[in-house]
Design an enzyme around this catalytic site. Structure first.
Site, PDB file in Angstrom:
ATOM      1  CE  LYS A 186      37.077  39.924  53.597  1.00  0.00           C
ATOM      2  NZ  LYS A 186      36.566  39.931  52.205  1.00  0.00           N
ATOM      3  CD  GLU A 259      28.168  27.602  57.310  1.00  0.00           C
ATOM      4  OE1 GLU A 259      28.548  26.582  56.671  1.00  0.00           O
ATOM      5  OE2 GLU A 259      27.539  28.526  56.795  1.00  0.00           O
ATOM      6  CB  CYS A 293      27.764  25.055  52.425  1.00  0.00           C
ATOM      7  SG  CYS A 293      26.783  26.080  53.531  1.00  0.00           S
ATOM      8  CD  GLU A 390      31.248  23.296  49.460  1.00  0.00           C
ATOM      9  OE1 GLU A 390      30.135  23.466  49.984  1.00  0.00           O
ATOM     10  OE2 GLU A 390      32.289  23.840  49.869  1.00  0.00           O
TER      11      GLU A 390
END
Length: 489
Positions: A186, A259, A293, A390
C-alpha cells in the site's frame, strides 16, 4: 534565497496512469474517493480509490495463492525475476522520475537521481537471494545431523510513505520477494502514481499474485494490519502510526518492522572543514524540502567555529533555489500537501513564542503551492518542541556548545535514534563518538548517503528492524532447525 515563479501551472506528466488496485495480476477499478492535489500549484489533479477490507482480503487471498508456488522457486530463479524487474524500471526511469517529481513535489533532479538507486537495490537483492543461512550443517549431538533452513514468512503487508514513495517501496519489495514472500503493498494515499506504474512493470515480469497493490488511506492500512492472512507488516512512517500498528498487530501476533522518524544531530567540531561542512549541510538539511527522516535538521556547532560556520551556512541556505519541481534548477520544492504545510507553519508559529530566533526564512513563499522558505532557527532550548519533535519540513535548528561532552549530551537528548553525523578530522574523537552516539547510522564528514550493502534502521522512537543489506533479508525470513537421526534413516 532564489525562487522560481515563472511557471506555476500544473505539469501533469504525459504518461500519468489511471489509478486502480492491482490484485492477482488484474486491475481492479473502484470509485475514486481520495482527492489528489498538485503540491506545486495546490490544484486538484484527480482522485484515488480507497481499498476497503473486502478489497484487501481479495489481495491477501491472491498473495496466498501465489505463495504456494513462489515459495518453491529457487534463489536463482527469484534473482532472475528481480533482475528483469530492475530492467523494466531502468527502461521506464524518466516516466517514473517525472511522476515522482510531480506527485510528491520533489525537484526533478532529485527524482532522476533516485531511480538508479532502486535499480541497483533490486540487483543487489537478486544476488542476496542466493546467500543462504550462515549456520553450518553438522553434528552438534551424537548421532544427529542438524540443518538450518531460512524460509519465507508468507504474505507480507508493506506500507510505504509519501516522501520517497518508489524508493521506500523497493527497499521493502526487494528483500521480501528475494526471501520468497508474496506481497500486498500500500502506497501513501497522497502519492500513488509511481507505485501503480511499478505494478504495471511487475505485471510483465512476476507471476500473478506475487506483487499486489492496494490504494487507500489509514482505513486500508488498518485492514492490512488486522488481516489474519498477513504474517508480517513493514511500515515506513511516523511514530504515532507505528505505535498503532504495533498494538494492532499484537492481536494476531504478526511480525512488525518499523522504520519511523528521526531528529538527526549534526556535530560540527572546531577542527572540521567549515567551508565544506557549511555547503554540504545546507543541502543535507533541506533536500526533499526537509521531508526526510535523516535530514540534517539539528546542527550542533562548537563555540570556537560557531560564528564562521554560521556566516557561511546561512549564506548557502539563502542561495538554495526554491521553486517549480519540474525546473531542473530547483533545489527545494513544495511540501507534499496543505496539511503538511499547516503542520510545519504551526511549528514555526510556536517556536516564535519561545526564545528561538529566525536567521533566514520562516515564512510561506508568496506563490501558489505548498512552499515554505528554507528556515534556520537559533537560540533554541534543548527542550523546545522544534528541537525535540520531527518537523519534517524545511526547518533546521542550530545550537552551540563549548565542549565535546556537551555536544554529545545535546545530540543524544532526544527520543529518536535514526541517524547522526560528525564533522571532524580527529580520528580518536571519531572512534569515541561513533560508539557513544545512540543512532542506528552515524556518518563522518558526510550525511544522508545509504548503500544497498549496509543496514539502515534506528533505535528508540525511530523504530526497530533493518532496511537494506543482507540483514533485511532476515527481517522477511524465518529460521527452521531440522535435526535428523542418523540411525533411523
Amino acid at each position: 534565497m532564489t525562487t522560481s515563479t515563472e511557471r506555476v501551472q500544473s505539469h501533469i506528466p504525459a504518461e500519468t496512469p489511471e489509478l486502480a488496485h492491482f490484485i492477482g495480476g488484474e486491475w481492479v477499478p473502484s470509485h475514486g474517493v481520495f482527492t489528489l492535489t498538485d503540491p506545486n500549484t495546490a490544484e486538484l489533479t484527480g482522485s484515488s480509490p480507497v481499498a476497503d477490507s473486502d478489497t484487501v482480503d481479495r489481495a491477501v487471498k491472491a498473495a496466498r495463492a501465489a505463495f504456494e508456488e513462489w515459495r518453491r522457486t529457487t534463489p536463482r530463479e527469484r534473482g532472475e525475476y528481480l533482475n528483469r524487474l530492475a530492467d523494466r524500471i531502468d527502461e521506464a526511469s524518466e516516466q517514473l522520475a517525472q511522476l515522482e517529481s510531480w506527485n510528491v513535489g520533489k525537484p526533478i533532479s532529485n527524482a532522476r537521481e533516485e531511480i538508479p538507486l532502486l535499480v541497483d537495490l533490486l540487483r543487489f537483492y537478486a544476488g542476496a537471494a542466493r546467500l543462504g543461512e550462515n549456520t553450518a550443517a553438522g553434528e552438534y549431538e551424537r548421532g544427529m545431523t542438524s540443518i538450518v533452513l531460512r524460509e519465507p514468512v508468507g504474505v507480507v503487508g508493506l506500507i510505504a510513505p509519501w516522501n520517497y514513495p518508489l524508493l521506500e517501496a523497493v527497499w521493502k519489495i526487494g528483500p521480501a520477494l528475494a526471501a520468497g514472500n508474496t506481497v500486498v503493498l500500500k502506497p501513501s494515499e497522497l502519492t500513488p502514481y509511481t507505485t501503480v506504474v511499478l505494478a504495471k512493470l511487475a505485471a510483465s515480469v512476476l507471476p500473478a499474485g506475487v506483487l499486489n497493490v492496494v490504494l487507500g488511506d489509514g482505513m486500508t492500512g488498518a485492514a492490512i494490519v488486522d488481516h489474519p492472512g498477513i504474517e508480517m507488516v513493514s511500515l515506513t512512517g511516523d511514530g504515532g502510526t507505528g505505535k498503532k500498528i504495533a498494538a494492532a498487530a499484537s492481536n494476531t501476533l504478526k511480525r512488525v518492522h518499523l522504520e519511523l522518524g528521526g531528529k538527526a544531530p549534526v556535530l560540527v567540531f572546531d577542527d572540521s572543514d567549515v567551508e565544506y561542512a557549511s555547503e554540504y549541510l545546507a543541502m543535507a538539511g533541506f533536500t526533499n524540502t526537509g521531508q526526510d527522516c535523516t535530514a540534517a535538521c539539528r546542527v550542533i556547532v562548537h563555540d570556537s567555529v560557531y560564528e564562521s560556520f554560521m556566516e557561511k551556512y546561512v549564506a548557502n541556505v539563502r542561495r538554495l533555489r526554491v521553486g517549480d519541481p519540474a525546473d531542473p534548477e530547483t533545489q527545494v520544492g513544495p511540501l507534499v500537501s496543505e496539511r503538511q504545510l499547516e503542520r510545519v507553519l504551526g511549528f514555526l508559529e510556536r517556536a516564535g513564542e519561545t526564545s528561538a530566533r529566525v536567521l533566514t526564512g520562516g515564512s510561506r513563499v508568496d506563490r501558489p503551492g505548498f512552499f515554505i522558505e528554507p528556515t534556520v532557527l537559533v537560540d533554541v532550548n534543548q527542550d523546545d518542541e522544534v528541537v525535540q519533535k520531527e518537523v519534517f519540513g524545511p526547518v533546521v535548528t542550530v545550537q552551540r556548545a563549548a565542549s565535546e561532552e556537551e555536544m554529545l549530551r545535546l545530540a543524544n537528548d532526544v527520543n529518536y535514534g535514526l541517524s547522526a553525523s560528525i564533522w571532524t578530522r580527529d580520528l580518536s574523537r571519531t572512534i569515541r563518538l561513533t560508539k557513544d552516539l545512540s543512532f542506528g547510522t552515524v556518518w563522518v564528514n558526510g550525511h544522508l548517503t545509504t548503500v544497498a550493502e549496509m543496514p539502515f534502521g534506528g533505535f528508540g522512537q525511530s523504530g526497530y528492524g533493518k532496511e537494506l543489506s543482507g540483514r533485511s533479508m532476515d527481517e522477511y525470513s524465518q529460521v527452521k532447525h531440522v535435526m535428523i537421526s542418523q540411525t533411523r534413516v
